[in-house]
Design a protein around this motif. Structure first.
Motif, PDB file in Angstrom:
ATOM      1  N   ALA A 138      41.652  44.493  33.773  1.00  0.00           N
ATOM      2  CA  ALA A 138      41.002  43.823  34.900  1.00  0.00           C
ATOM      3  C   ALA A 138      40.041  44.801  35.581  1.00  0.00           C
ATOM      4  N   THR A 161      38.964  39.567  34.637  1.00  0.00           N
ATOM      5  CA  THR A 161      40.212  39.754  33.903  1.00  0.00           C
ATOM      6  C   THR A 161      39.926  39.646  32.414  1.00  0.00           C
ATOM      7  N   PRO A 173      36.850  42.670  29.988  1.00  0.00           N
ATOM      8  CA  PRO A 173      37.052  41.673  31.043  1.00  0.00           C
ATOM      9  C   PRO A 173      35.864  40.722  31.190  1.00  0.00           C
TER      10      PRO A 173
END
Length: 184
Positions: free
Chosen positions: A138, A161, A169
């Protein structure tokens, strides 16, 4: 041999073979274990090391790559030895601060203005994946969100994320310069 008590003044450098220690506490020392490296030891154990690349290492003797090799590294096996704390003591509503900043300058001390979409700072969260500690799970990013000017810095926050099976991410949530919350 000097048999006097007091301060020794040298006109140039002082040569030390390996360490400086207090005569009443010989397991606490400043050591020079390798070229261009110094350490601080307490209770007979190394606590801090500055290596030949100028990295400040706490709890480790060799730098570790977490995405890349950082200038300050703290490593341990519990919360107390692998944490950094900032504490402010003041009788007001102010708190401790962690400040991240960016310029477009190319040398230390520069103050060159940033541009729209420049990242001002990031917090990245990584975990060991069995190979290394480089893959992000993340990220929170602060970026310029418009044209900056004197005492004018429009900004946005984005939250990212990593999906299962992915290695980088993806932006999931954004708060823009106008305070709008954008999801997806």
């Amino acid at each position: 041999n000097i048999d006097s008590v007091g301060i020794i003044t040298a006109q140039s450098g002082v040569s030390i073979a390996d360490s400086i220690f207090h005569t009443g506490d010989t397991n606490t020392a400043i050591r020079f274990p390798a070229a261009d490296t110094f350490t601080v030891e307490t209770a007979g154990s190394e606590r801090v090391r500055v290596d030949s690349s100028g990295r400040f290492l706490v709890g480790i003797k060799a730098s570790q790559s977490v995405g890349f090799v950082h200038r300050l590294q703290v490593e341990g096996t519990d919360a107390g030895s692998s944490s950094i704390s900032l504490l402010r003591n003041s009788n007001d509503s102010s708190s401790a601060q962690l400040n991240l900043a960016k310029t477009r300058g190319t040398s230390t001390g520069s103050n060159t203005i940033v541009q729209d979409d420049d990242n001002l700072g990031e917090i990245k969260f990584r975990g060991a994946d069995g190979t290394d500690k480089a893959t992000e799970g993340a990220r929170i990013t602060a970026s310029v969100d418009g044209t900056p000017g004197s005492n004018d810095m429009p900004g946005r926050l984005t939250f990212h994320t990593t999906a299962d099976g992915a290695s980088s991410p993806t932006e999931r949530l954004r708060i823009d310069r106008d305070g709008r919350l954008l999801i997806g």
